[in-house]
Structure formats: structure tokens, C-alpha cells
Design an enzyme around this catalytic site. Structure first.
Site, short mmCIF file in Angstrom:
data_model
loop_
_atom_site.label_atom_id
_atom_site.label_comp_id
_atom_site.label_asym_id
_atom_site.label_seq_id
_atom_site.Cartn_x
_atom_site.Cartn_y
_atom_site.Cartn_z
N GLU A 114 -22.20 -18.18 86.72
CA GLU A 114 -21.49 -17.01 86.19
C GLU A 114 -22.29 -15.82 86.66
O GLU A 114 -23.17 -15.32 85.98
CB GLU A 114 -21.44 -17.10 84.66
CG GLU A 114 -20.33 -16.29 84.05
CD GLU A 114 -20.68 -14.84 83.79
OE1 GLU A 114 -21.02 -14.13 84.76
OE2 GLU A 114 -20.59 -14.43 82.64
N GLU A 123 -23.08 -8.43 91.82
CA GLU A 123 -24.38 -8.97 91.40
C GLU A 123 -24.91 -9.99 92.40
O GLU A 123 -25.83 -10.75 92.09
CB GLU A 123 -24.27 -9.58 90.00
CG GLU A 123 -24.36 -8.50 88.93
CD GLU A 123 -24.04 -8.99 87.52
OE1 GLU A 123 -24.04 -10.20 87.27
OE2 GLU A 123 -23.78 -8.12 86.67
#
Ligand code: SAH
Length: 673
Positions: free
Chosen positions: A144, A153
Site C-alpha cells: 500500500e 510515493e
């Protein structure tokens, strides 16, 4: 260990040395992190659990051992789900040391220490082999690693590496795939966050229009993503020009390429208009069939009533480099370019395929006009707010005389330009315009008479706005600057705004309280260690602090009347003594007192005030409307947020607020009665 950090105090402007504990950054990271928000995201958690279950089952059905690689384990949640689902072994990778330590504790507490190995490394440092971190490659890849933009990210390089070195070919992946969707819209409101609109000034000698220079007009802006709670954007604020289309998708079960690339789709506008904005969001399929889907689609797209609020994943607003008129039914091409970490868009009129292919440039947008570096998106919106500008113009007209000598103290302000058009002959600006406006590159305390050509200032103006301000009262820097230039002011100087006031109101948030509320257990796993860790980090500085939030994105209802708590008289200098106040506010509505909201109001002239907070309470339910360009300060009442009880509602809240004029800090304390 303590270290000293130099910084300019955002309120007083003074250079100061702060003694920082070396753990300060880490505590900030934990305290302000999105871990709690993720753990509260029921929709996400349930779907991950279902997807992990299904993946473990598929592997087991093939008669293989289920070996899981969980990259970015955080609390260890997804590994614990895998272990519960019957995985034989999990490698839980976490780069952030305090989180890796927490994961070890949480895994232990939940009795999974023999099934889960926490590895405190970046995944690209992980080794595989008999002496390595992992005994063998995994056949289930769980992660995740997504942000609102999906890839911001670093999910792509992490997956690329994992497929090369850490997982088996043909592995199962949870999520299995991610898909990015786009919709083309026209929106004056959102476009105003990226371009400076012409400013209309009604001067005595007729209407003047201030237009931005062409280099600004044609500037592609900055590449940083604009992520917002799009669900708070009323449908009246934008016009849909296209259907929702799939821009691209990534299959996480196959090797992933992170290198820069582009994707192109053909759009047939459903309406004619000006294409300005690409709205975008993504969804993830937890299994190959697409039956377990977690989507960020906004309200007008998603049909389900079971709406999940979340702050860690929102929606993206992308600004096209220029607005393009489009005609209903006349096809256009939308290109999404991406590098390893970000996405940007361009629109082209449908022409020959080949021609279109040739002019795809994959360079990310760079601001050439400087304005996008000086002004962030909310600031652009503020400068484009016609109502606000009108209030400044009216106020300036009241105070300006043809012989006024003006000084403006504010960052990147248009006030000098406005004043110039309104007829002010002499204008100085402590910071950037032609010969009528002189820009002084000096800090207020270093201002000398020669900067001012030996003139005394008769009108001192400020919005006030400073880029260094995080909390609403940081703009009180104007007062300190005003104090620093006192010797250059005439004895009957006019200061605009003449004063400011701090306002406060008790509110119940619809959702924002979740980011500060403990989780206890998450899908049956005890994650209290994480709650304790966040609490400890929030209390790391002895005094609790208010935090900035743009409340137009976070609905709340008022439980008390708004109350003016402190006033600051800019006509006088900053006093030596502290300004404090105490009092109480009655709670008028039923609800949970999640916290106090504080904001500043600026009194430009006798009857003209600008609120950077509450605009109005829109109905009898107490729903609030906030200034859409500013962040307000929120002080959370942890005792209320942490307790489940709804009974015994307080009837009033007492407050003590102290403005320390030396440090520029505002300390506050509240008690629920
Ligand atoms: N898996 C948890 C936490 C997700 S947050 C959950 O679903 O609740 C993502 C975490 O991944 C962060 O803690 C971050 O520090 C970590 N992380 C991101 N990229 C990483 C990488 N390449 N290797 C190891 N950790 C990573």
C-alpha cells in the site's frame, strides 16, 4: 541529544535559535502522519483483507506455500491479514525505523511473531538467499504505497525492483491492478488557482484593467500535484466537458516499468466549453477479476451510498498548460505524461495520428514566470477573489490622497498596483513594478530613510499576507514590521488594516476528527501500540498546538456562536506585555465538541472587514462556510475525540488564550463544562 536550529520566527520575524530535540522531526512525522487515517479507512482495510484472502487461497489451491512480501508494512496490518488468511510466512518491509519498531511490537502482541519477519530496510536494500533477509522469493506481493496521485510515493520504482529481485514470476499481487481515470472540466474556480485573472479597478478617471504579463499567461505552472477533497466542490463550481475515461492502468502482478512514458486517449466532448482542468482519481482492484474494488471516484461518478471518507487518498486537479476551447462532439486528444513520481497533462486538437505522436514532450512543466513559485494555489485563488479585491479597493480609496506616500508590507501583493491605479503617486513596497512603485529589497527593520528618498510614510498598507505564515496569526508579522518602521511614519499615519482580531468557535466535524482519533483494533487486530505512539508524539511538545487545515474541505457545524477573543491594534506598536483573555462560550447546538477553530479577521477601514475564517453559518443546523483561500487553525479536544460517550454533553467551553508578544506565540487552553 539537543540540536539548535536557526529560523525566522513566522510572527515576529526575529531570527531565533530553537533548541530542538533530535527526535522532533520524527515525532512530527508520526503525529502528523496518515497512519491513523489509513487504519480508520474501513473500506480500504476490508477490501485489502478480502484481496489478501483470495490471493492466499489461489496460491494454496495450486498446492504451493504462500510466501508474502509486504512492502511498506507500517503497523504490520497487511502482513497480519495475510498470516490470518493462512499465509505460511510474511516478510514485512518498513524503511521508517520508528514504524518498523512499532510493527515488531504489534506483530508480537497479536501473536504472529513466528509468521512475520519485520525488516527495517528500504525494499531495494532487501536481500534474498540462504543468508539474506528473505530465504526465498515471495509468491504474493502486498503493498500500500499509493498517494492521491497513485505514484507520488514511489510505488513504480519499488514495484519494478520487487519484480526483478524479490518476487517469483507469475506472483499474485494485492492490489492486482490500479487504474487512473480522468474527466475534462471547465471551472473558473479551479482555474483561478493557477492563472491570475484580469483585475478591474474603478478609478476616478474610468475603469482600469490590470492584466498579467504574457509570460505568466503562457506559463505551464509547477508540476506539484494539487490534491483536494473534490467531494467538497459543489457541482455548480465546474462544468463537465467529457465523460470519465480510463487514462492508464498498471498490472502489479507483472513486471512494472517506472521509466518516463505517456498515455494518450481520444475524448469526445459532451459539451462545448473551455478545457482548463483535468480531474483525476484512481481505483484499485484487489483481485484479478475486479470484484473487489476500492475507488476514489467523486460523488457525481460513484453511485454507492456507502461513502468512505478518507484524507490519505483524495482526488487530483491538473491544470492544462493553457485553456483550450473545445466543441461538443469534436474529438480531442488528452495525453498523460509521467515520470517515476508524477503525472501531468496536455490536450491537443484531433489531427493526423502521426503528427500528434511527434509532438509529445515528456518534460515535466516548469514555472517560467516565477509567479507559481511565489504564490501557491490557494494564494492565486485569493488574489483572484473579486469580492476581496473590491473590499481592498474601497478601503484604499478611503485612505489614499494624491500626495500620500505609501509603503506596502506583504509578500507578492497586488496592493501597490491597485493603489497606483487609484492615483497614489508615491509607493514603496518592502520586497517588487515600474517607476511609480519602488521595490525595496530590505527587511522592515533594516529600512533606512534613503530607501524612502527621505520621505515619511503617510499610508502603511498590508493585506497582510506572508508566505512564511502557517497558522492564521502568523500574519501578525505585519504588526511587528509596522513597529520596526515606526520612525519612518508620519505622526498621523494611516495604517490599513487598522486592526485585526482573533476569532474562535467550537465545532463538531463531520469527519476531520478521525485523523486524531485512536483506532484500538483494526479488522480484529490490536493496533493500540500505534495509538499510543501517535499520542506520545502529539504530546511531545509539552503544550498542545493548534494545527492548520483548509476547512472548506472539511465540513463541520458550529456548536457555539463565533467569538472575538483578541484584538490587535495596528495603529499602535506591538506592546511589551502579553495579550491575554479568558472567558466562556455557551454551546447552542447538540453535538460533539471536537475542537475549537480559530481565525483572523482584518479590519481594513471602519466598516470593511475581511475574514480569513468563517464566512457564514449557512443554516439552522449550524453548517459553516469557510474562506476557501485560507487555512484555519484547529485545536482538537482530545478528551472528546478519544471518548466514545455521547451522553453528558457539555453546556459551555471555557478558554484561556495568551498571545506572547515577545515570541509571537499563541498558547491556549480549553475546558469543557
Ligand atoms: N501497509 C500499511 C502502511 C502503509 S503506509 C497499511 O496499509 O496500513 C506506507 C509505508 O510504506 C510507510 O510506512 C513508508 O515508510 C513505507 N515505505 C514506502 N516505500 C517503501 C519501500 N520501498 N521500502 C520500505 N518501506 C517503504
Amino acid at each position: 541529544m539537543k540540536t539548535f536550529c536557526g529560523r525566522a520566527n513566522p510572527t515576529t520575524g526575529a531570527m531565533e535559535w530553537l533548541e530542538e530535540d533530535e527526535n522532533y522531526d520524527y515525532h512530527q512525522e508520526i503525529a502528523r502522519s496518515r497512519y491513523a487515517d489509513m487504519l480508520h479507512d474501513k473500506d480500504r482495510n476490508v477490501k485489502y483483507y478480502q484481496g489478501i484472502h483470495a490471493a492466499v487461497s489461489r496460491v494454496k489451491e495450486r498446492g504451493e506455500k504462500a510466501i508474502v512480501l509486504d512492502i511498506g508494512t507500517g503497523t504490520g496490518l497487511l502482513s497480519m491479514m495475510a498470516a490470518s488468511a493462512g499465509a505460511d510466512f510474511c516478510y514485512a518491509i518498513e524503511v521508517f525505523k520508528p514504524m518498523a519498531n512499532a510493527a515488531v511490537k504489534i506483530v508480537e502482541k497479536n501473536g504472529f511473531h513466528d509468521k512475520i519477519k519485520v525488516i527495517n530496510k528500504h525494499s531495494t536494500e532487501v536481500t534474498v538467499g540462504p543468508d539474506g533477509d528473505m530465504q526465498c522469493r515471495a509468491n504474493i506481493l502486498v503493498t500500500e504505497l499509493f498517494d492521491t496521485e497513485l505514484i507520488g510515493e514511489g510505488a513504480l520504482p519499488t514495484y519494478e525492483h520487487a519484480h526483478k529481485y524479490l518476487v517469483q514470476e507469475g506472483c499474485e499481487a494485492v492490489p492486482h491492478r490500479a487504474t487512473v481515470y480522468v474527466q475534462l472540466v471547465e471551472s473558473k474556480r479551479m482555474w483561478s488557482w493557477n492563472k491570475l485573472f484580469p483585475v478591474h479597478v474603478e478609478a476616478e478617471d474610468g475603469e482600469k484593467i490590470i492584466v498579467s504579463p504574457s509570460e505568466m499567461e503562457n506559463c505551464p505552472g509547477v508540476p506539484s500535484v494539487c490534491d483536494i477533497q473534490l467531494n467538497q466542490m459543489p457541482s455548480s463550481d465546474f462544468t463537465i466537458l467529457s465523460d470519465v475515461v480510463t487514462m492508464f492502468s498498471v498490472d502489479f502482478s507483472k513486471p512494472v516499468r517506472s521509466a518516463s512514458t505517456y498515455y494518450k486517449v481520444q475524448l469526445e466532448p459532451v459539451k462545448s466549453g473551455k478545457a482548463q482542468i483535468v480531474l483525476s482519481w484512481w481505483d484499485i482492484d484487489m483481485d484479478p477479476s475486479g470484484m473487489i474494488n476500492c475507488t476514489m471516484a467523486p460523488y457525481w461518478v460513484k453511485s454507492t451510498s456507502a461513502f468512505q471518507w478518507r484524507d490519505h487518498w483524495m482526488q487530483c486537479v491538473y491544470f492544462l498548460p493553457n485553456e483550450e476551447p473545445v466543441l461538443q462532439g469534436e474529438k480531442v486528444y488528452l495525453t498523460a505524461c509521467r515520470d517515476e513520481y508524477s503525472v501531468w497533462y496536455k490536450l491537443q486538437k484531433a489531427r493526423g495520428e502521426e503528427e500528434n505522436k511527434a509532438d509529445v514532450h515528456v518534460e515535466s512543466p516548469v514555472c517560467r514566470c516565477q509567479a507559481h513559485l511565489l504564490w501557491n494555489r490557494p494564494r492565486f485563488g485569493e488574489l483572484n477573489d473579486e469580492n476581496r479585491t473590491r473590499q481592498y479597493i474601497t478601503s484604499l480609496m478611503k485612505v489614499l490622497k494624491t500626495d500620500s506616500v505609501c509603503l506596502c508590507i506583504s509578500d507578492g501583493s497586488l496592493l501597490p498596483v491597485l493603489a497606483h491605479y487609484l492615483g497614489a503617486k508615491q509607493f514603496f513596497k518592502a520586497n517588487h513594478l515600474e517607476d511609480k512603485i519602488k521595490i525595496i529589497e530590505a527587511r522592515p527593520e533594516l529600512l533606512t530613510s534613503s530607501h524612502l528618498e527621505d520621505k515619511k510614510i503617510s499610508v502603511l498598507v498590508g493585506e497582510p499576507f506572508f508566505t512564511t505564515s502557517l497558522l492564521p496569526w502568523h500574519n501578525l508579522y505585519f504588526w511587528y514590521a509596522r513597529t520596526a518602521v515606526t520612525s519612518h511614519l508620519t505622526s498621523n499615519v494611516t495604517v490599513l488594516p487598522q486592526s485585526a482580531s482573533l476569532h474562535m468557535m467550537i465545532v463538531e466535524f463531520q469527519d476531520l476528527w478521525r485523523i486524531r482519533s485512536p483506532c484500538g483494533t483494526c479488522e480484529g487486530f490490536d493496533v493500540q501500540t500505534m495509538d499510543d505512539m501517535i499520542k506520545n508524539s502529539l504530546n511531545f511538545r509539552e503544550s498542545k498546538e493548534a494545527e492548520p487545515h483548509p476547512l472548506w474541505e472539511y465540513p463541520c457545524k458550529s456548536l457555539s456562536n463565533p467569538q472575538e477573543v483578541l484584538t490587535f491594534d495596528f495603529r499602535k506598536t506591538v506592546p511589551q506585555h502579553c495579550l491575554s483573555t479568558e472567558g466562556s462560550v455557551n454551546l447552542l447546538r447538540k453535538g460533539k465538541s471536537h475542537g475549537a477553530v480559530l481565525w483572523m479577521e482584518y479590519h481594513l477601514a471602519a466598516d470593511i472587514s475581511i475574514s480569513t475564517g468563517l464566512m457564514q453559518i449557512s443554516n439552522e443546523k449550524g453548517n459553516c462556510e469557510w474562506n476557501p483561500h485560507c487555512k484555519q487553525a484547529v485545536y482538537f479536544f482530545s478528551s472528546v475525540i478519544e471518548s466514545e460517550a455521547v451522553s453528558g454533553l457539555p453546556s459551555a467551553v471555557t478558554y484561556a488564550i495568551n498571545f506572547n508578544t515577545k515570541t509571537g506565540e499563541i498558547a491556549m487552553d480549553f475546558k469543557l463544562l
